[in-house]
Design a protein around this motif. Structure first.
Motif, PDB file in Angstrom:
ATOM      1  N   GLN A 298     -63.331  64.895  24.455  1.00 17.71           N
ATOM      2  CA  GLN A 298     -63.162  63.488  24.170  1.00 17.71           C
ATOM      3  C   GLN A 298     -63.536  62.610  26.020  1.00 17.71           C
ATOM      4  O   GLN A 298     -64.200  62.930  26.573  1.00 17.71           O
ATOM      5  CB  GLN A 298     -61.629  63.267  24.662  1.00 17.71           C
ATOM      6  N   HIS A 299     -63.623  61.555  24.972  1.00 25.40           N
ATOM      7  CA  HIS A 299     -64.341  60.452  26.161  1.00 25.40           C
ATOM      8  C   HIS A 299     -63.458  58.398  25.854  1.00 25.40           C
ATOM      9  O   HIS A 299     -63.106  58.022  25.035  1.00 25.40           O
ATOM     10  CB  HIS A 299     -65.652  60.012  26.111  1.00 25.40           C
ATOM     11  N   PRO A 300     -62.895  58.120  27.001  1.00 25.27           N
ATOM     12  CA  PRO A 300     -61.598  56.987  26.417  1.00 25.27           C
ATOM     13  C   PRO A 300     -63.100  55.618  26.070  1.00 25.27           C
ATOM     14  O   PRO A 300     -62.317  54.800  25.371  1.00 25.27           O
ATOM     15  CB  PRO A 300     -61.951  56.119  28.176  1.00 25.27           C
TER      16      PRO A 300
ATOM     17  N   THR B 123     -65.045  56.376  23.994  1.00 25.86           N
ATOM     18  CA  THR B 123     -65.043  56.718  21.757  1.00 25.86           C
ATOM     19  C   THR B 123     -63.986  56.166  21.604  1.00 25.86           C
ATOM     20  O   THR B 123     -63.973  55.565  20.768  1.00 25.86           O
ATOM     21  CB  THR B 123     -65.299  58.537  22.456  1.00 25.86           C
ATOM     22  N   ASP B 124     -62.597  56.808  22.212  1.00 25.56           N
ATOM     23  CA  ASP B 124     -61.612  55.952  21.817  1.00 25.56           C
ATOM     24  C   ASP B 124     -61.844  54.421  22.171  1.00 25.56           C
ATOM     25  O   ASP B 124     -60.727  53.863  21.061  1.00 25.56           O
ATOM     26  CB  ASP B 124     -60.999  56.131  22.810  1.00 25.56           C
TER      27      ASP B 124
ATOM     28  N   LEU C 147     -63.641  53.196  19.220  1.00 23.04           N
ATOM     29  CA  LEU C 147     -63.848  53.232  17.746  1.00 23.04           C
ATOM     30  C   LEU C 147     -62.238  52.432  17.427  1.00 23.04           C
ATOM     31  O   LEU C 147     -62.142  51.304  16.629  1.00 23.04           O
ATOM     32  CB  LEU C 147     -63.040  54.960  17.692  1.00 23.04           C
ATOM     33  N   ALA C 148     -60.894  52.375  18.004  1.00 23.36           N
ATOM     34  CA  ALA C 148     -60.546  50.824  17.813  1.00 23.36           C
ATOM     35  C   ALA C 148     -60.593  49.925  18.137  1.00 23.36           C
ATOM     36  O   ALA C 148     -60.570  49.171  16.687  1.00 23.36           O
ATOM     37  CB  ALA C 148     -59.540  51.655  19.502  1.00 23.36           C
TER      38      ALA C 148
END
Ligand code: E4P
Length: 215
Positions: free
Chosen positions: A194-196, A198-199, A202-203
Motif C-alpha cells: 500500500q501507498h496513499p 497510489t490510492d 487511482l481514484a
C-alpha cells in the motif's frame, strides 16, 4: 529477496499466495497455538497450496528428540524446513539432520556468533529475531549487518532469514543489507503493497475516466 509470511493462518497464506508475492512461510509453536488446529493438518494445507518453503518447529529440547521430530516433520512434505532452536542440543541435531539432507532453519538467534555456529553445522537458514532485540534497546539491524558480513567473508551458503519483523522499514533495511529472506506478519506484508498516493492517484484516474466520451 524472498518474502515469507510468519503465520499459521491458512487464510492469510492463501491470500498472499494468490497475490503472487509469497516465497515461503514460517511458523512457530505460538503461531500454531493461536489457530487452535492440529499442527500436521495445518502444515499439509499450507504445503498443498504449493508454497515452496514451510518452516515447522520441533518442540523437543534434547538432541535425540529433535532429530526424531525433525525426521517426522520432513516426511510430511518436501517443502518442509525443520526449525530447530539455537542451543547446544539444537546445534548437534542440526548437524545430524543437515547431514541427512534435511533443510534446517536455526531459530531464536540473537548474536552473530550464534549465527556463525548455525552456518558451521550446515543450517539452510538462520533466523535472527530483530524485533525482540529492538524491544531490548539493541538495534536488531546491526545483527543482520554482522551476519551478512560474516557469511560473505567465509562464503557460507546458509541464508539469512530476518525474523521478528515488526514494520515495513525492517523489510527495507534488511533488503538494503542484502539479507536473503524476511519473514513478517500478514499486516506488514499488506503494508508493503500500500501507498496513499497510489490510492489517491487511482481514484483520480477513475474519476477522470468518467469524463471520457464513451461509444
Ligand atoms: C520467525 O520464524 C519467528 O517465528 C518470528 O518471526 C518471531 O516473531 P515475534 O518476535 O514477533 O514473535
Amino acid at each position: 529477496m524472498k518474502l515469507f509470511l510468519d503465520t499459521a493462518s491458512v487464510t492469510e497464506i492463501r491470500t498472499m499466495w494468490n497475490v503472487g508475492i509469497l516465497d515461503g512461510v514460517t511458523t512457530n509453536p505460538t503461531l500454531v497455538a493461536k489457530e487452535g488446529r492440529k499442527f500436521e493438518e495445518v502444515l499439509r494445507e499450507i504445503c498443498a497450496l504449493g508454497v515452496p518453503s514451510v518452516s515447522a518447529e520441533v518442540v523437543a529440547t534434547d538432541t535425540a528428540g529433535m532429530v526424531a521430530e525433525g525426521r517426522r516433520l520432513r516426511e510430511i512434505h518436501p517443502s518442509i524446513y525443520v526449525k530447530v532452536p539455537m542451543t547446544s542440543a539444537g546445534l548437534a541435531a542440526t548437524r545430524t539432520l543437515a547431514g541427512e539432507g534435511t533443510r534446517v532453519n536455526m531459530t531464536l538467534v540473537f548474536s552473530a556468533n550464534q549465527a556463525l555456529l548455525a552456518a558451521k553445522v550446515g543450517a539452510a537458514y538462520v533466523s535472527p529475531f530483530i524485533g525482540r532485540l529492538d524491544d531490548q534497546s539493541q538495534d536488531g539491524m546491526d545483527l543482520i549487518r554482522d551476519i551478512v558480513t560474516i557469511y560473505r567473508n567465509y562464503r557460507y551458503p546458509t541464508q539469512v532469514l530476518v525474523a521478528s519483523v515488526r514494520h515495513p522499514v525492517h523489510v527495507l533495511e534488511a533488503a538494503k543489507l542484502g539479507a536473503d529472506i524476511a519473514t513478517m506478519p500478514f499486516g506488514v506484508m499488506e503494508k508493503l503493497v500500500q501507498h496513499p498516493l497510489t490510492d489517491l492517484g487511482l481514484a483520480r484516474f477513475l474519476k477522470d475516466w468518467e469524463k471520457v466520451p464513451k461509444a
